[in-house]
Scaffold this motif. Structure first.
Motif, short mmCIF file in Angstrom:
data_model
loop_
_atom_site.label_atom_id
_atom_site.label_comp_id
_atom_site.label_asym_id
_atom_site.label_seq_id
_atom_site.Cartn_x
_atom_site.Cartn_y
_atom_site.Cartn_z
N LYS A 57 0.85 -1.18 0.00
CA LYS A 57 0.00 0.00 0.00
C LYS A 57 0.89 1.24 0.00
O LYS A 57 1.63 1.46 0.96
N TRP A 58 0.85 1.98 -1.11
CA TRP A 58 1.65 3.19 -1.25
C TRP A 58 1.47 4.09 -0.03
O TRP A 58 0.33 4.26 0.41
N VAL A 113 1.47 3.63 -9.98
CA VAL A 113 2.51 4.60 -9.63
C VAL A 113 3.31 4.95 -10.88
O VAL A 113 3.43 4.14 -11.81
N GLY A 114 3.89 6.14 -10.87
CA GLY A 114 4.68 6.63 -12.00
C GLY A 114 6.13 6.19 -11.90
O GLY A 114 6.53 5.46 -10.99
N ALA A 115 6.94 6.69 -12.83
CA ALA A 115 8.33 6.26 -12.95
C ALA A 115 9.17 6.57 -11.72
O ALA A 115 10.16 5.90 -11.44
N GLY A 116 8.77 7.59 -10.96
CA GLY A 116 9.51 7.94 -9.75
C GLY A 116 8.82 7.47 -8.49
O GLY A 116 9.14 7.91 -7.38
N ALA A 156 -1.61 -2.54 -3.97
CA ALA A 156 -2.92 -2.76 -3.35
C ALA A 156 -3.93 -1.68 -3.73
O ALA A 156 -5.13 -1.85 -3.50
N LEU A 157 -3.46 -0.57 -4.30
CA LEU A 157 -4.36 0.56 -4.56
C LEU A 157 -4.80 0.67 -6.01
O LEU A 157 -5.81 1.32 -6.30
N HIS A 158 -4.05 0.06 -6.92
CA HIS A 158 -4.33 0.20 -8.35
C HIS A 158 -5.78 -0.18 -8.67
O HIS A 158 -6.24 -1.24 -8.27
N GLY A 159 -6.45 0.74 -9.37
CA GLY A 159 -7.83 0.46 -9.79
C GLY A 159 -8.88 0.73 -8.73
O GLY A 159 -10.06 0.51 -8.97
N ARG A 160 -8.45 1.26 -7.59
CA ARG A 160 -9.41 1.47 -6.51
C ARG A 160 -9.70 2.96 -6.30
O ARG A 160 -8.88 3.81 -6.63
N GLU A 161 -10.85 3.22 -5.71
CA GLU A 161 -11.24 4.60 -5.41
C GLU A 161 -10.54 5.02 -4.12
O GLU A 161 -10.64 4.31 -3.10
N LEU A 162 -9.88 6.16 -4.15
CA LEU A 162 -9.09 6.61 -3.00
C LEU A 162 -9.59 7.94 -2.46
O LEU A 162 -10.12 8.75 -3.20
N PHE A 173 6.72 -3.72 -7.79
CA PHE A 173 5.73 -2.96 -7.01
C PHE A 173 4.35 -3.09 -7.64
O PHE A 173 3.36 -3.35 -6.94
N ALA A 174 4.28 -2.92 -8.96
CA ALA A 174 2.98 -2.96 -9.65
C ALA A 174 2.28 -4.31 -9.43
O ALA A 174 1.07 -4.36 -9.27
#
Ligand code: BTN
Length: 270
Positions: free
Chosen positions: A119-120, A237-240, A218-224, A213-214
């Motif tokens: 989880k980011w 997440v992006g490249a950094g 745990a957060l990808h595709g979810r409403e935050l 990481f990808a």
């Protein structure tokens, strides 16, 4: 009986990766992160892995306390793993380090990738969004050093059952899916790959860790919900290592925020 900590073996393994690296075990300390930051501020930037059987003032992110099961006292001493890795480091870019650390720890404890999610930006979760562990990264400027910083990477992991009182979501622990896990065994599995991955991060940045990481994101595709009130859908997440959130105003790159998953309508969590 408290299982033996693999101090000698780790010393040999880590010393082969970082010249002069030592491994220290203490029965009790306020916080392994606090101790290594104290040392760095006093001019001691020697590479070290410090593991404590028990912390009396463990710290989490954002000034929160980090409580270990070991706080319950003697007899529960193998119930959590608390350690910090301290070493001088000079990456071109620090962004994404906590994600790389999370990916490293998760890969060591769950090589099949079936159990641990990330989880980011710094939590280890299970598939049920329950927190298994956390990462606290701090840096100090060594005396006289400009390019290098002394980085302290603190990791806390629940090994045995944890009480859920006072928490919105019940915590998770390693023995739920590794029945014979102990804190010393977990440390033995994590430490050398972690040092290798931190050195790799220093040389190449976050790029080599993006896929790992990808795969556990745990957060990808979810409403935050973000701490500033922003809501949106996570696009990974992006490249950094920045969090990408699609909001009504467009795609936002988030580098620092408290993030929570918005429950779906009718969903009861905990
Ligand atoms: C978090 O989830 O907010 C991060 C928790 C980090 C806890 C570890 S335990 C070892 C090291 N010493 C500390 O005081 N904190 C970190």
């Amino acid at each position: 009986m408290t299982p033996a900590w693999p101090v000698t073996e780790l010393h040999a393994a880590l010393g082969a990766l970082v010249a002069g690296m030592t491994v220290e075990w203490v029965p009790e300390i306020d916080s392994t992160n606090t101790e290594l930051m104290r040392r760095a501020r006093a001019g001691d930037a020697a590479p070290v892995l410090l593991v404590a059987e028990r912390q009396t003032a463990g710290r989490g992110r954002l000034g929160r306390p980090w409580q270990s099961a070991s706080d319950a006292g003697p007899g529960t001493l193998d119930e959590s793993l608390t350690f910090s890795l301290g070493l001088p480091l000079a990456p071109a870019d620090w962004s994404g380090l906590s994600l790389a650390v999370g990916a490293s720890v998760a890969d060591s404890l769950d090589p099949e990738g079936a159990q641990i999610r990330l989880k980011w930006p710094n939590d280890l979760w299970t598939a049920q969004d329950r927190k298994l562990g956390g990462i606290l990264i701090e840096t100090a400027m060594p005396h006289g050093g400009e390019a290098q910083r002394f980085v302290v990477i603190g990791i806390g992991l629940n090994i045995g059952p944890r009480p859920a009182e006072g928490l919105n979501t019940a915590p998770a622990w390693l023995r739920e899916f590794r029945a014979d896990a102990t804190a010393p065994q977990a440390l033995a599995a994590i430490a050398a790959p972690l040092v290798r991955d931190v050195l790799r991060f220093a040389a190449q940045g976050f790029a080599p860790f993006t896929q790992a990481f990808a795969a556990r994101d745990a957060l990808h595709g979810r409403e935050l919900s973000l701490s500033d009130g922003t809501i949106g859908a996570c696009e990974g997440v992006g490249a950094g290592g920045e969090l990408l959130v699609r909001t009504s105003a467009g795609l936002q790159s988030i580098t620092s925020s408290e993030v929570s998953v918005r429950p779906k309508a009718g969903e009861v969590r905990g």
